[in-house]
Write a protein that holds these residues in place. Structure first.
Motif, PDB file in Angstrom:
ATOM      1  N   ILE A  96     -48.776 -14.812 -19.582  1.00 37.64           N
ATOM      2  CA  ILE A  96     -49.131 -14.279 -18.265  1.00 37.64           C
ATOM      3  C   ILE A  96     -50.036 -15.260 -17.517  1.00 37.64           C
ATOM      4  O   ILE A  96     -49.977 -15.360 -16.298  1.00 37.64           O
ATOM      5  CB  ILE A  96     -49.804 -12.900 -18.410  1.00 37.64           C
TER       6      ILE A  96
ATOM      7  N   ALA B 173     -51.666  -8.682  -8.328  1.00 35.49           N
ATOM      8  CA  ALA B 173     -51.826  -9.191  -9.696  1.00 35.49           C
ATOM      9  C   ALA B 173     -50.886 -10.359  -9.966  1.00 35.49           C
ATOM     10  O   ALA B 173     -51.306 -11.385 -10.507  1.00 35.49           O
ATOM     11  CB  ALA B 173     -51.587  -8.064 -10.701  1.00 35.49           C
TER      12      ALA B 173
ATOM     13  N   LEU C  63     -44.085  -5.395 -18.298  1.00 34.39           N
ATOM     14  CA  LEU C  63     -45.216  -5.687 -17.409  1.00 34.39           C
ATOM     15  C   LEU C  63     -45.457  -7.193 -17.325  1.00 34.39           C
ATOM     16  O   LEU C  63     -45.676  -7.739 -16.235  1.00 34.39           O
ATOM     17  CB  LEU C  63     -46.489  -4.981 -17.903  1.00 34.39           C
ATOM     18  N   ALA C  64     -45.409  -7.853 -18.486  1.00 35.41           N
ATOM     19  CA  ALA C  64     -45.622  -9.311 -18.492  1.00 35.41           C
ATOM     20  C   ALA C  64     -44.568 -10.011 -17.634  1.00 35.41           C
ATOM     21  O   ALA C  64     -44.867 -10.971 -16.921  1.00 35.41           O
ATOM     22  CB  ALA C  64     -45.596  -9.846 -19.925  1.00 35.41           C
ATOM     23  N   ARG C  65     -43.334  -9.510 -17.685  1.00 33.99           N
ATOM     24  CA  ARG C  65     -42.277 -10.112 -16.853  1.00 33.99           C
ATOM     25  C   ARG C  65     -42.555  -9.869 -15.371  1.00 33.99           C
ATOM     26  O   ARG C  65     -42.382 -10.759 -14.546  1.00 33.99           O
ATOM     27  CB  ARG C  65     -40.903  -9.531 -17.230  1.00 33.99           C
TER      28      ARG C  65
ATOM     29  N   PHE D 250     -42.428  -1.980 -23.161  1.00 30.99           N
ATOM     30  CA  PHE D 250     -43.066  -1.745 -21.863  1.00 30.99           C
ATOM     31  C   PHE D 250     -44.069  -2.861 -21.549  1.00 30.99           C
ATOM     32  O   PHE D 250     -44.146  -3.346 -20.417  1.00 30.99           O
ATOM     33  CB  PHE D 250     -43.750  -0.377 -21.871  1.00 30.99           C
ATOM     34  N   GLU D 251     -44.827  -3.257 -22.568  1.00 33.26           N
ATOM     35  CA  GLU D 251     -45.792  -4.348 -22.399  1.00 33.26           C
ATOM     36  C   GLU D 251     -45.068  -5.622 -21.951  1.00 33.26           C
ATOM     37  O   GLU D 251     -45.531  -6.342 -21.063  1.00 33.26           O
ATOM     38  CB  GLU D 251     -46.500  -4.581 -23.745  1.00 33.26           C
ATOM     39  N   ARG D 252     -43.920  -5.884 -22.573  1.00 35.46           N
ATOM     40  CA  ARG D 252     -43.152  -7.080 -22.213  1.00 35.46           C
ATOM     41  C   ARG D 252     -42.637  -6.972 -20.771  1.00 35.46           C
ATOM     42  O   ARG D 252     -42.629  -7.955 -20.031  1.00 35.46           O
ATOM     43  CB  ARG D 252     -41.982  -7.269 -23.192  1.00 35.46           C
TER      44      ARG D 252
ATOM     45  N   ALA E  56     -46.744 -11.624 -23.870  1.00 36.97           N
ATOM     46  CA  ALA E  56     -45.844 -10.696 -24.552  1.00 36.97           C
ATOM     47  C   ALA E  56     -44.739 -11.545 -25.156  1.00 36.97           C
ATOM     48  O   ALA E  56     -43.841 -11.992 -24.437  1.00 36.97           O
ATOM     49  CB  ALA E  56     -45.290  -9.667 -23.573  1.00 36.97           C
TER      50      ALA E  56
ATOM     51  N   GLU F 188     -49.544 -12.415  -7.920  1.00 37.00           N
ATOM     52  CA  GLU F 188     -49.956 -13.597  -7.150  1.00 37.00           C
ATOM     53  C   GLU F 188     -51.168 -14.253  -7.800  1.00 37.00           C
ATOM     54  O   GLU F 188     -51.253 -15.481  -7.935  1.00 37.00           O
ATOM     55  CB  GLU F 188     -50.260 -13.167  -5.710  1.00 37.00           C
TER      56      GLU F 188
ATOM     57  N   LEU G  37     -56.488  -6.273 -10.676  1.00 36.19           N
ATOM     58  CA  LEU G  37     -56.072  -6.058  -9.285  1.00 36.19           C
ATOM     59  C   LEU G  37     -55.018  -4.963  -9.189  1.00 36.19           C
ATOM     60  O   LEU G  37     -54.701  -4.498  -8.104  1.00 36.19           O
ATOM     61  CB  LEU G  37     -55.531  -7.361  -8.690  1.00 36.19           C
ATOM     62  N   VAL G  38     -54.440  -4.587 -10.334  1.00 37.08           N
ATOM     63  CA  VAL G  38     -53.430  -3.531 -10.345  1.00 37.08           C
ATOM     64  C   VAL G  38     -53.929  -2.396 -11.239  1.00 37.08           C
ATOM     65  O   VAL G  38     -54.490  -2.642 -12.305  1.00 37.08           O
ATOM     66  CB  VAL G  38     -52.062  -4.074 -10.838  1.00 37.08           C
TER      67      VAL G  38
ATOM     68  N   TYR H  38     -45.376  -9.612 -13.983  1.00 30.09           N
ATOM     69  CA  TYR H  38     -46.513 -10.431 -13.563  1.00 30.09           C
ATOM     70  C   TYR H  38     -46.161 -11.918 -13.476  1.00 30.09           C
ATOM     71  O   TYR H  38     -46.941 -12.701 -12.940  1.00 30.09           O
ATOM     72  CB  TYR H  38     -47.688 -10.265 -14.545  1.00 30.09           C
ATOM     73  N   THR H  39     -45.024 -12.296 -14.044  1.00 35.91           N
ATOM     74  CA  THR H  39     -44.726 -13.738 -14.126  1.00 35.91           C
ATOM     75  C   THR H  39     -43.403 -14.128 -13.460  1.00 35.91           C
ATOM     76  O   THR H  39     -43.134 -15.320 -13.332  1.00 35.91           O
ATOM     77  CB  THR H  39     -44.674 -14.199 -15.603  1.00 35.91           C
TER      78      THR H  39
ATOM     79  N   LEU I  36     -50.242  -4.134 -28.163  1.00 36.37           N
ATOM     80  CA  LEU I  36     -49.568  -3.471 -29.281  1.00 36.37           C
ATOM     81  C   LEU I  36     -49.063  -4.491 -30.283  1.00 36.37           C
ATOM     82  O   LEU I  36     -48.747  -4.152 -31.421  1.00 36.37           O
ATOM     83  CB  LEU I  36     -48.395  -2.640 -28.751  1.00 36.37           C
TER      84      LEU I  36
ATOM     85  N   VAL J 105     -44.138  -1.793 -27.087  1.00 39.33           N
ATOM     86  CA  VAL J 105     -44.052  -3.250 -27.022  1.00 39.33           C
ATOM     87  C   VAL J 105     -43.085  -3.648 -25.900  1.00 39.33           C
ATOM     88  O   VAL J 105     -43.341  -4.599 -25.151  1.00 39.33           O
ATOM     89  CB  VAL J 105     -43.585  -3.807 -28.386  1.00 39.33           C
TER      90      VAL J 105
ATOM     91  N   ARG K  54     -51.957 -19.654 -13.497  1.00 40.83           N
ATOM     92  CA  ARG K  54     -51.047 -20.516 -14.278  1.00 40.83           C
ATOM     93  C   ARG K  54     -50.942 -21.890 -13.629  1.00 40.83           C
ATOM     94  O   ARG K  54     -50.960 -22.909 -14.310  1.00 40.83           O
ATOM     95  CB  ARG K  54     -49.657 -19.871 -14.393  1.00 40.83           C
TER      96      ARG K  54
ATOM     97  N   LEU L  58     -49.355  -4.543  -7.974  1.00 35.98           N
ATOM     98  CA  LEU L  58     -48.432  -5.469  -8.650  1.00 35.98           C
ATOM     99  C   LEU L  58     -48.328  -6.783  -7.885  1.00 35.98           C
ATOM    100  O   LEU L  58     -48.293  -7.866  -8.493  1.00 35.98           O
ATOM    101  CB  LEU L  58     -47.045  -4.831  -8.774  1.00 35.98           C
ATOM    102  N   VAL L  59     -48.309  -6.690  -6.555  1.00 37.23           N
ATOM    103  CA  VAL L  59     -48.218  -7.907  -5.736  1.00 37.23           C
ATOM    104  C   VAL L  59     -49.493  -8.735  -5.884  1.00 37.23           C
ATOM    105  O   VAL L  59     -49.444  -9.954  -6.121  1.00 37.23           O
ATOM    106  CB  VAL L  59     -47.965  -7.541  -4.252  1.00 37.23           C
TER     107      VAL L  59
ATOM    108  N   PHE M 150     -52.130 -14.031 -11.014  1.00 33.59           N
ATOM    109  CA  PHE M 150     -51.741 -14.661 -12.289  1.00 33.59           C
ATOM    110  C   PHE M 150     -50.997 -15.978 -12.024  1.00 33.59           C
ATOM    111  O   PHE M 150     -51.167 -16.954 -12.763  1.00 33.59           O
ATOM    112  CB  PHE M 150     -50.848 -13.716 -13.104  1.00 33.59           C
TER     113      PHE M 150
ATOM    114  N   ILE N 260     -43.710 -14.868 -23.323  1.00 34.51           N
ATOM    115  CA  ILE N 260     -44.147 -14.845 -21.915  1.00 34.51           C
ATOM    116  C   ILE N 260     -45.671 -14.973 -21.859  1.00 34.51           C
ATOM    117  O   ILE N 260     -46.393 -14.080 -22.308  1.00 34.51           O
ATOM    118  CB  ILE N 260     -43.723 -13.545 -21.217  1.00 34.51           C
TER     119      ILE N 260
END
Lengths: 291, 82
Positions: free
Chosen positions: A106, B55, B10-12, B6-8, A101, B57, A145-146, B14-15, A69, B4, B63, B52-53, B59, A104
């Motif tokens: 990923i 993904a 999800l990024a949190r 919600f996207e953030r 995002a 792991e 994976l999700v 994942y990280t 977005l 935006v 990194r 979620l677990v 990601f 952040i």
């Protein structure tokens, strides 16, 4: 009788350079990782232009995060444009993913929620990219994976509607499709029936492995697309199905990022891809003849 | 829908391993503390917990693998100087 010129090639990786350059008679096309050339010198870019004189070259990016977005930053598009301008590839491609995002990062390709909002966000970003680069990217379906949280569309519908809204074509990754179908229990052939086959221009094939975790006391396993293993049979079978359905020429790229096998093994996988294309074209319709 | 914010979030997830652990223990409270509104929280009701677990792991490994070459380059530079 219409003649369809399909091609089969490899993604360029440094350790494969000798194998690729000494077998150009068996490699129709080469895909370059865009990010490998972001900081390239003039001499390095000149080397790529030399390669391009003998073999068609395409570039493939992983870092823009178009399926978001948020608007892609202009400075990122400018850096990508510098590479695309210097290499002048046949085409460029990116993923149907978000990778950051704000501040952040990923670290890899994340599947966005499959919703109308992300369809529109992706289309806006593709428009921005096309304005800067002068060409629309092919968009690649990703492995995840999700099951993307917040989704209200299935993957096939989301990909179809995104391609339509972004007015661009598909780089169909068959191992990503195989992995998602395996992990989330859907029929990959039904996915192929959902997407516009006239928009499929390129294909990725690769391999992966099972990964396991114990979550909520239950042992779970998922198929990871890691590009470190040979292409499994279900991916070749999907390639037959795509070749049987697609009317336009297809370019198939074998992706291998590590644990590199013998050159003969890579070349054998290219031959298997050619066989699959031939089988699919033969099954397709008498109007098309594979070459 | 998606946002935006919600996207953030999800990024949190994942990280940030600690945030993911708290989310799996108490999804709605954790999401509320991260600023998601009622609608956004409703999108997480049937979330793929195992996914979620897997993904996060995966990601994390990506990194880490990207940081490695930088470290190797750093070591190579300093090995040449001293």
């Amino acid at each position: 009788m219409a003649v369809v010129f399909d091609r089969v090639g490899l993604s360029w990786r440094g350790p494969l350079a000798a194998a690729i350059l000494s077998n150009l008679d068996r490699i129709d096309v080469i895909e370059l990782m865009l990010e490998d050339f972001i900081d390239a010198s003039r001499a390095q870019l000149g080397g790529v232009r030399l390669l391009r004189q003998t073999t068609p070259v395409m570039v493939h990016g992983v870092s823009l995060g178009l399926a978001s977005l948020r608007p892609v930053a202009s400075r990122r598009l400018d850096r990508v444009a510098r590479v695309v301008d210097a290499i002048a590839p046949e085409s460029w491609s990116e993923h149907l993913a978000f990778v950051r995002a704000g501040d952040i990062e990923i670290g890899h390709l994340a599947a966005p929620p499959r919703t109308q909002a992300t369809i529109e966000g992706t289309a806006r970003n593709v428009d921005r990219a096309a304005t800067v680069l002068g060409a629309r990217p092919l968009l690649e379906n990703i492995a995840t994976l999700v099951d993307p949280p917040g989704s209200d569309l299935d993957e096939g519908a989301w990909v179809r509607e995104t391609l339509s809204a972004a007015d661009t074509d598909l780089l169909l990754d068959l191992h990503n499709l195989h992995a998602n179908a395996t992990n989330f229990d859907f029929d990959p052939i039904a996915f192929l029936d959902q997407i516009p086959m006239d928009r499929v221009r390129q294909i990725h094939i690769a391999g992966g492995r099972w990964v396991t975790h114990t979550v909520d006391g239950l042992a779970e396993r998922r198929l990871l697309d890691d590009h470190l293993h040979d292409v499994p049979d279900p991916v070749y079978r999907l390639l037959v199905e795509v070749a049987a359905r697609a009317s336009g020429p297809l370019t198939v790229i074998l992706e291998r990022d590590g644990r590199f096998p013998m050159t003969s093994t890579l070349l054998r996988q290219l031959d298997q891809a050619r066989d699959a294309l031939r089988e699919g074209r033969g099954r397709a319709q008498p109007a098309a003849e594979a070459v | 829908m998606s946002t935006v914010r919600f996207e953030r979030f999800l990024a949190r997830l994942y990280t940030d391993a600690d945030l993911l652990r708290r989310f799996l223990a108490d999804p709605m409270t954790t999401a509320a503390r991260c600023g998601l509104d009622d609608t956004e929280r409703s999108w997480l009701r049937d979330v793929d917990r195992a996914g979620l677990v897997f993904a996060s792991e995966s990601f994390g490994r990506k990194r880490a693998s990207r940081r490695q070459p930088l470290l190797r380059r750093f070591v190579a530079v300093f090995r040449g100087r001293f």
